[in-house]
Structure formats: structure tokens, C-alpha cells
Design an enzyme around this catalytic site. Sequence first.
Site, PDB file in Angstrom:
ATOM      1  N   GLY A   1       0.843  -1.196   0.000  1.00 41.45           N
ATOM      2  CA  GLY A   1       0.000   0.000   0.000  1.00 41.45           C
ATOM      3  C   GLY A   1       0.875   1.242   0.000  1.00 41.45           C
ATOM      4  O   GLY A   1       2.098   1.146   0.090  1.00 41.45           O
ATOM      5  N   LYS A   2       0.227   2.394  -0.089  1.00 37.46           N
ATOM      6  CA  LYS A   2       0.983   3.647  -0.187  1.00 37.46           C
ATOM      7  C   LYS A   2       0.967   4.365   1.159  1.00 37.46           C
ATOM      8  O   LYS A   2       0.080   5.166   1.435  1.00 37.46           O
ATOM      9  CB  LYS A   2       0.389   4.531  -1.278  1.00 37.46           C
ATOM     10  CG  LYS A   2       0.680   3.988  -2.682  1.00 37.46           C
ATOM     11  CD  LYS A   2      -0.009   4.793  -3.770  1.00 37.46           C
ATOM     12  CE  LYS A   2       0.666   6.098  -4.080  1.00 37.46           C
ATOM     13  NZ  LYS A   2       1.879   5.973  -4.894  1.00 37.46           N
ATOM     14  N   VAL A   3       1.940   4.051   1.992  1.00 34.80           N
ATOM     15  CA  VAL A   3       2.057   4.678   3.306  1.00 34.80           C
ATOM     16  C   VAL A   3       3.033   5.858   3.187  1.00 34.80           C
ATOM     17  O   VAL A   3       4.170   5.683   2.741  1.00 34.80           O
ATOM     18  CB  VAL A   3       2.573   3.668   4.349  1.00 34.80           C
ATOM     19  CG1 VAL A   3       2.711   4.331   5.722  1.00 34.80           C
ATOM     20  CG2 VAL A   3       1.649   2.457   4.431  1.00 34.80           C
TER      21      VAL A   3
END
Length: 305
Positions: free
Chosen positions: A156-158
Site C-alpha cells: 500500500g501507499k504509506v
Amino acid sequence: MDLTKHAFFEGKIVPLSEAKISIATHGFLYGTAVFGGMRGYWNEEKKKLFVFRPYDHFHRLLNSGKMMAMSIPYDEEALTQLTVDLLRVDNWQQDVYLRPNIYKSDMGIGVRLHDLKDEFSMFVIGFDKYVKNDTNAHVTISSWRRIDDNVIPARGKVSGAYANSALIKTDANRAGFDEAIVLDNHGHVSEGSAMNIFMVRDGVLVTPPITDNILEGITRRSIIEIARNELGMEVVERSIDRTEVFIAEELFMTGTAAQVVAVTKVDHRPIGTGSMGNITAKLRSLFDDIVRAKNLKFSSWNVEV
Ligand code: PMP
């Protein structure tokens, strides 16, 4: 950045100049935010703007949030509608990039994920190319390693994890390269600083599996489907070793900002013939038609504004 354009902030659409957070905001202090990156494409013949796969982008954003113990009161449909509303306010008539964000919005000190409020925001910018040499990129193999899924969720895009991407990109650019290929802690090829990677070997399209610490890219998923359905190619998701990229027939990288970037040299070694290969060229052109809603077979991916 045009501050007179609009953004979605704290539950409503406001001028970008008013969409401000405090320096004491948790998401800013600790990188406890997740984000997305979507494009809207202007179709000149139809004089219309189309957002590419917003439902899928928001699905990944909500999943990124789930991994970071976040929840917001909007689902994929509501967020897609909100995107259309936001784009209509400023009557965008050019290619745009949208940046949705979910962040821990409480103010104060204390690193954790629980017992903190989550807020959703989104802004829009006019956008063209992200990688300048997108038909003949020269990339290096980064000395940095890709974050491991057991360190920070890699699929995911953290926001905080993008310190890793920033180190990778800056060192590659300062050394004179357009981009970098990043290995994971097992030594396998994962992806670029902000793009997934594909190679053609013996006519088969190969890309790392989602279990090799890659971001689950929407462009990656689109290209897999386009290659299978439009080019009749065999596509295999498997781990890739470092030296395989040197002997690939073709190599390219994919991402929302990057789109499809032909890689023609890796660390001074020519890939294939040393210029963009046929499969890459075909995929680039198919992809451009599809995102601009010029290929009706894929029209379910285009949301009209
Ligand atoms: N990997 C990383 C680390 C990225 O930041 C991006 C850009 N979102 C990608 C891959 C490509 O993903 P997508 O095709 O969904 O934009």
C-alpha cells in the site's frame, strides 16, 4: 501550484489556499498517512475529461488505510463521485493528477495508530510527463533496498515509507540516471522508486509477484490485462533476479505518473537492441488510447467527469 483551484478538505470542497493543517498534526509528524495517485485524461476529440480507474485507486487507498488502522466515512463509490465533483468545480480541461490522502489528523505527540482521528483530503494539479526520457530511460540498480512488508506495509501507499522512494530517486538522479531498479531484502527485483517493473524474456512478459514487496500498482494490473487480451501474450508473475534484467529482450516500468516508461539501458548495459522494443511500444500506444477513453473495450476503466 495554483492556490485558487479547489481541494476536498475536512468534509467539504474549499479553495486550495484554505486547505491547511497544523505543524502539530500526527500525519505530518510521523508519516502516519496513506495516499493515492490518480490521473484524469483529457480527450481532445470528445472534449471531455476521463478519470482512469478511480474505483480501483480508492479501493487500494482504503486498503492502505485498513493496514494503518484508519477508517473514513466514504466508500469507493462516494470517493469517485467526490472526485467528479471536485474536477467539475474547476472545469479542468487538461491532463490532471489527483492526490487523495488519509491522514491521522489529531495534533500532539505520541507515536501510535490507535485512538487518533482520520481525515480524508484530495487536491488536483495539471500534469504532463513524469519521466522525461520515457522512451529511452537509463536506470541504475539502487544501493538502497525496498522497504519490507514486515517493516512498513509495502503493498500500500504509506506516506512515511516514501522516504525510501525519495532516497532511491535522488541518488539515481544525482548519479545521472533517470530512475532506479530497487531490490528487496532477498535480493529480488521489486520495482522502481514509484513504478512497477516488467521484462520480456523469451517472448514472455514477466513481472514480480505482489508477494515480493511491491506496491500493488493499478497500471501494473492494467498492463497485465492489456498484454494478455490485446497482444495475446503469456504473462508470468514470478521473482526476478538482478542479472535477469541485463539480458531481458525488453524492459519497462509502469505507474500512474510514469505511465509506461521504456528502459533501454541498465547501468550502462543496453537492454535488447538498446532502443525501445516492439512490445513496449505497442503497450504504450494501447495504454494511451485506453486511458483517454479511445478504446471502447476498456471503457469500464474510464469515468467521465
Ligand atoms: N510503486 C510505487 C512505490 C509507487 O509509488 C507507484 C505509484 N503509485 C507505483 C509502484 C505504481 O502504481 P500505480 O500504477 O498504481 O500508480
